[in-house]
Design a protein around this motif. Structure first.
Motif, short mmCIF file in Angstrom:
data_model
loop_
_atom_site.label_atom_id
_atom_site.label_comp_id
_atom_site.label_asym_id
_atom_site.label_seq_id
_atom_site.Cartn_x
_atom_site.Cartn_y
_atom_site.Cartn_z
N LYS A 3 52.11 46.14 32.81
CA LYS A 3 51.13 47.17 32.46
C LYS A 3 49.99 47.06 33.45
N LEU A 4 49.67 48.17 34.10
CA LEU A 4 48.55 48.17 35.04
C LEU A 4 47.24 48.28 34.28
N THR A 5 46.24 47.52 34.72
CA THR A 5 44.91 47.57 34.13
C THR A 5 43.93 48.04 35.20
N ASP A 6 42.66 48.17 34.85
CA ASP A 6 41.66 48.64 35.80
C ASP A 6 41.50 47.70 36.99
N ASP A 7 41.59 46.39 36.75
CA ASP A 7 41.36 45.43 37.83
C ASP A 7 42.58 44.58 38.17
N GLY A 8 43.75 44.95 37.69
CA GLY A 8 44.95 44.17 37.99
C GLY A 8 46.13 44.62 37.15
N ALA A 9 46.78 43.65 36.52
CA ALA A 9 47.95 43.97 35.71
C ALA A 9 48.14 42.91 34.63
N LYS A 10 48.93 43.29 33.63
CA LYS A 10 49.33 42.38 32.56
C LYS A 10 50.86 42.37 32.58
N TRP A 85 47.82 37.64 32.99
CA TRP A 85 46.80 38.63 33.31
C TRP A 85 46.45 38.38 34.77
N ILE A 86 46.75 39.33 35.63
CA ILE A 86 46.63 39.11 37.07
C ILE A 86 45.52 39.98 37.64
N ARG A 87 44.66 39.34 38.44
CA ARG A 87 43.63 40.03 39.20
C ARG A 87 43.66 39.45 40.62
N ALA A 88 42.97 40.06 41.53
CA ALA A 88 42.93 39.58 42.91
C ALA A 88 42.40 38.15 42.94
N GLY A 89 43.22 37.23 43.41
CA GLY A 89 42.81 35.85 43.58
C GLY A 89 42.81 34.99 42.33
N GLU A 90 43.21 35.52 41.21
CA GLU A 90 43.24 34.71 40.00
C GLU A 90 44.24 35.27 38.99
N GLU A 147 47.23 38.58 46.18
CA GLU A 147 46.78 38.58 47.57
C GLU A 147 45.70 39.62 47.83
N GLY A 148 45.31 40.38 46.79
CA GLY A 148 44.22 41.34 46.92
C GLY A 148 44.65 42.68 47.46
N GLN A 149 45.96 42.94 47.54
CA GLN A 149 46.44 44.23 48.03
C GLN A 149 46.37 45.25 46.91
N THR A 150 46.27 46.51 47.30
CA THR A 150 46.32 47.57 46.30
C THR A 150 47.77 47.93 46.06
#
Length: 163
Positions: A3-10, A85-90, A147-150
């Motif tokens: 599931k895509l979220t505003d700042d990453g994915a679940k 819960w995935i975001r850029a770098g964490e 890796e911070g990619q879109t």
């Protein structure tokens, strides 16, 4: 499921949860029975034999603790079930109510092996091994986000839920 979220994915991983191992349970049970036997031996047997039985129990306890530590170290860093819960770098790993916050360092590398990810540090030592993805696209999306990619359309076509 991704599931895509505003700042990453679940992502919900479909792997089996880590178990502590049946062998350690039986070894611990044998130590408990041995402790009762030593207590009985200390009241029945002569002193020398009772001290020998106690020494064997101490050695068994030492071996048990060493094996348990090895088992814990081998299981650390393996993620195969729960929710990421995935975001850029964490990322945050939630497995049966236990949450682990994982922050990527500047030298960390994310490598894709089929449907599995491996996170290594700057000296190529494994920090985390993540498996249990539904398909390779989830693993690729996780790698891209870390890796911070879109995400492009190729990643977004997996499953988007508009919550």
């Amino acid at each position: 499921m991704l599931k895509l979220t505003d700042d990453g994915a679940k992502i919900t991983l479909k792997g089996q949860p880590q178990t502590d191992g049946n062998g350690m349970f039986w070894f611990g049970s044998a130590l408990l029975i041995g402790a009762v036997a030593v207590a009985m031996a200390m009241s029945i047997l002569p002193e020398r034999l009772a001290i020998g039985a106690l020494a064997l129990l101490i050695i068994g306890s030492f071996i048990f603790n060493r094996q348990r530590q090895k088992h814990k170290q081998a299981a650390s860093g393996r993620i195969s079930s729960g929710t990421l819960w995935i975001r850029a770098g964490e990322l945050v790993h939630d497995d049966q109510g236990k949450r682990a916050h994982i922050h990527m360092s500047a030298g960390d590398k994310v490598t894709l092996y089929g449907e599995q990810l491996q996170i290594t540090d700057a000296s190529n030592m494994r920090k985390y091994h993540i498996s249990g993805f539904d398909n390779i696209q989830e693993a690729q999306a996780t790698k891209a986000i870390l890796e911070g990619q879109t995400l492009n359309k190729r990643h977004a076509n997996i499953k988007i839920n508009g919550d």
